[in-house]
Design an enzyme around this catalytic site. Sequence first.
Site, mmCIF file in Angstrom:
data_model
loop_
_atom_site.group_PDB
_atom_site.id
_atom_site.type_symbol
_atom_site.label_atom_id
_atom_site.label_comp_id
_atom_site.label_asym_id
_atom_site.label_seq_id
_atom_site.Cartn_x
_atom_site.Cartn_y
_atom_site.Cartn_z
ATOM 1 N N GLN A 330 35.652 55.026 43.232
ATOM 2 C CA GLN A 330 37.014 54.819 42.744
ATOM 3 C C GLN A 330 37.699 56.173 42.585
ATOM 4 O O GLN A 330 37.065 57.144 42.191
ATOM 5 C CB GLN A 330 36.980 54.099 41.394
ATOM 6 C CG GLN A 330 36.296 52.745 41.433
ATOM 7 C CD GLN A 330 37.147 51.677 42.091
ATOM 8 O OE1 GLN A 330 38.310 51.897 42.398
ATOM 9 N NE2 GLN A 330 36.554 50.531 42.331
ATOM 10 N N TYR A 359 30.060 42.619 45.938
ATOM 11 C CA TYR A 359 30.994 43.633 46.465
ATOM 12 C C TYR A 359 30.667 44.967 45.784
ATOM 13 O O TYR A 359 31.487 45.557 45.097
ATOM 14 C CB TYR A 359 32.456 43.255 46.191
ATOM 15 C CG TYR A 359 32.842 41.881 46.649
ATOM 16 C CD1 TYR A 359 33.394 41.682 47.908
ATOM 17 C CD2 TYR A 359 32.650 40.767 45.814
ATOM 18 C CE1 TYR A 359 33.760 40.411 48.325
ATOM 19 C CE2 TYR A 359 33.010 39.501 46.237
ATOM 20 C CZ TYR A 359 33.566 39.324 47.484
ATOM 21 O OH TYR A 359 33.931 38.071 47.892
ATOM 22 N N GLU A 380 26.766 44.048 49.730
ATOM 23 C CA GLU A 380 27.889 44.854 50.206
ATOM 24 C C GLU A 380 27.793 44.863 51.734
ATOM 25 O O GLU A 380 26.699 44.846 52.284
ATOM 26 C CB GLU A 380 27.718 46.247 49.579
ATOM 27 C CG GLU A 380 28.390 47.403 50.256
ATOM 28 C CD GLU A 380 29.901 47.319 50.249
ATOM 29 O OE1 GLU A 380 30.502 47.148 49.183
ATOM 30 O OE2 GLU A 380 30.479 47.416 51.348
ATOM 31 N N ASP A 428 33.802 42.066 42.455
ATOM 32 C CA ASP A 428 34.795 43.153 42.525
ATOM 33 C C ASP A 428 35.308 43.233 43.963
ATOM 34 O O ASP A 428 35.073 44.218 44.663
ATOM 35 C CB ASP A 428 34.118 44.465 42.093
ATOM 36 C CG ASP A 428 35.084 45.637 42.039
ATOM 37 O OD1 ASP A 428 36.313 45.400 42.054
ATOM 38 O OD2 ASP A 428 34.620 46.789 41.985
ATOM 39 N N CYS A 455 41.737 43.808 42.068
ATOM 40 C CA CYS A 455 42.741 44.852 42.331
ATOM 41 C C CYS A 455 43.990 44.232 42.959
ATOM 42 O O CYS A 455 44.818 44.940 43.519
ATOM 43 C CB CYS A 455 42.160 45.947 43.219
ATOM 44 S SG CYS A 455 41.571 45.349 44.807
HETATM 45 N N1 SAH Z 1 32.138 47.593 43.127
HETATM 46 C C1 SAH Z 1 32.392 48.823 43.836
HETATM 47 C C2 SAH Z 1 33.229 48.651 45.105
HETATM 48 C C3 SAH Z 1 34.428 47.778 45.032
HETATM 49 S S1 SAH Z 1 35.452 47.855 46.476
HETATM 50 C C4 SAH Z 1 32.992 49.855 42.908
HETATM 51 O O1 SAH Z 1 33.342 49.561 41.769
HETATM 52 O O2 SAH Z 1 33.073 51.016 43.307
HETATM 53 C C5 SAH Z 1 35.023 46.361 47.312
HETATM 54 C C6 SAH Z 1 33.791 46.482 48.189
HETATM 55 O O3 SAH Z 1 33.562 45.215 48.786
HETATM 56 C C7 SAH Z 1 33.921 47.452 49.339
HETATM 57 O O4 SAH Z 1 32.871 48.381 49.253
HETATM 58 C C8 SAH Z 1 33.798 46.582 50.605
HETATM 59 O O5 SAH Z 1 33.091 47.215 51.640
HETATM 60 C C9 SAH Z 1 33.027 45.395 50.091
HETATM 61 N N2 SAH Z 1 33.230 44.112 50.789
HETATM 62 C C10 SAH Z 1 34.296 43.683 51.486
HETATM 63 N N3 SAH Z 1 34.143 42.412 51.882
HETATM 64 C C11 SAH Z 1 32.936 42.002 51.427
HETATM 65 C C12 SAH Z 1 32.214 40.763 51.482
HETATM 66 N N4 SAH Z 1 32.727 39.712 52.112
HETATM 67 N N5 SAH Z 1 31.022 40.700 50.876
HETATM 68 C C13 SAH Z 1 30.501 41.767 50.228
HETATM 69 N N6 SAH Z 1 31.139 42.965 50.134
HETATM 70 C C14 SAH Z 1 32.335 43.084 50.726
#
Ligand code: SAH
Length: 500
Positions: A330, A359, A380, A428, A455
């Site tokens: 982030q 995620y 992820e 997330d 978000c």
């Molecule tokens: N939780 C983490 C990242 C959040 S961003 C943090 O707080 O830093 C959202 C993430 O979801 C990204 O890394 C993206 O690559 C992933 N993503 C996107 N589509 C997805 C899906 N269908 N299943 C799992 N992850 C996914």
Amino acid sequence: MTENSNKKRPYQQKARTTNGQKPYYGKKFDPRKQGGHSQKTSEGVDVRVGQNFPLTIKRLGINGEGIGYFKRKIVFVPGALPDEVAVVKVTEVQPKYIAAKVLKIREKSPNRVKPLDEFADEVGGFELEHMTYAAQLAFKKDVLVQSLEKFQPKGWSTYDLRNTIGMENPYEYRNKAQFPVRKIGDQFRVGMYKRSSHDLVDLPVVHTQNPATMKVLRTIRELLDKLSVSIYNEDKNRGTVKTIVARVSHTTGDVQLTFVTNTDGFPGDTALIAAINQALPEVTGIFQNFNPGRTSLVWGDETIKLWGKDYIEETVMGKTFQLSPRAFMQLNHTQMSVVYKEALSALNLTHADKLVDAYSGVGTIGLSLADKVGEVRGMEIIPEAVDDANINAKINHIENAHYEIGTAEELFPKWQSEGWLADALVVDPPRTGLDTALRREILRTQPEKFVYISCNASTLARDLVDLTKAYKVEYIQSIDMFPQTARWEGVVKLTRRDHS
Ligand code: SAH
């Protein structure tokens, strides 16, 4: 570097009226009573591009633009504030809306301030900088109201919507700067693009950036110039350096530097590295990412280390994370910690719980919470991020967390069907929200503890229509992750309806 450190309680705005000021959205408008997105279109309104007229601004739209009505047709005016009367000039006429720009403000809002950033109304990322910070925070709560009103998930009008948690200093929070570098004729520029154009503003002062990133960019610009390093020329599709990415660790102050290049080779890199070592001791690792040709993507697939350390390290809730150049983190470290703490307090975890970190990125959420639960599983879609998550587990001696490559909508049902039942779930997702299949599985198996970090208020509200069939929204806590922009972030606590 401690510019962003925020040890005191984060600044929290009171209700919608602050310092005796009027509510920012205007007296007559109550978003709960009026159609949030209702567009009073009336085809055949006689209006042309270039036409000027005075307009009263009623409210702000979800992208932070002012909204008024001309002959009952909706008009979007970036930069105009509620309660203002502006003379506007029409820039676009569409069947459903008119876009216009401000020529003159006749009646000014008490919430209007002069933006700190000189190019605030020309480049992206400063959509709200002309508002007081208290009004920005109130706006972010209202974005949520507008979205809930549009989708109307069960019980929406009585949700506990908590006042946006803001930053004590809503500047200098971006820990990564990613600036294009171009040769335009004889001119050399490192900068930011003006909105919907190819015009590059040369190294503006950017108050939302961590100053360390801007110092590095300015120095690198000088060195590239002095050493006559080959710079990318987009017209000719020739030259080497295309983009500079500088990322600073909030924890250590170390800076990781990446040159995205158009060419495979990097002529002059040895002298450049030596000069950087001398001028910028805070730079601890230098990388080259190869991304040839005219493309809108900043990063190519291949990254090599030119010099220094493989990672910078960042501490999040007492855990250490190693970040390679492409690893996601982030942008706002201070507010990221606020989000994670909110998630933690909403979950009420116990050591018997199995937690899913869906995620997961590089595993920051699950690993921060691992010592509070029995077991963590995360998923992820980016393989490198999953590798990083598993490495980060090791570095922190966390043995009860494991990350897998795959989508949440595939792996969550798979684990459940194998008999690994989640007691607690954190999602997330990116701006697109949750996949239908994941929502269906959540409704079917109903994990007891459930937190949705979002978000995008709009996809959140859409997802809540489904989720509230089995869950109750206890509260939604908005958190300002991106001060000066219109971007919203929030944490939702959900409890099972049948759970007594
Ligand atoms: N939780 C983490 C990242 C959040 S961003 C943090 O707080 O830093 C959202 C993430 O979801 C990204 O890394 C993206 O690559 C992933 N993503 C996107 N589509 C997805 C899906 N269908 N299943 C799992 N992850 C996914």
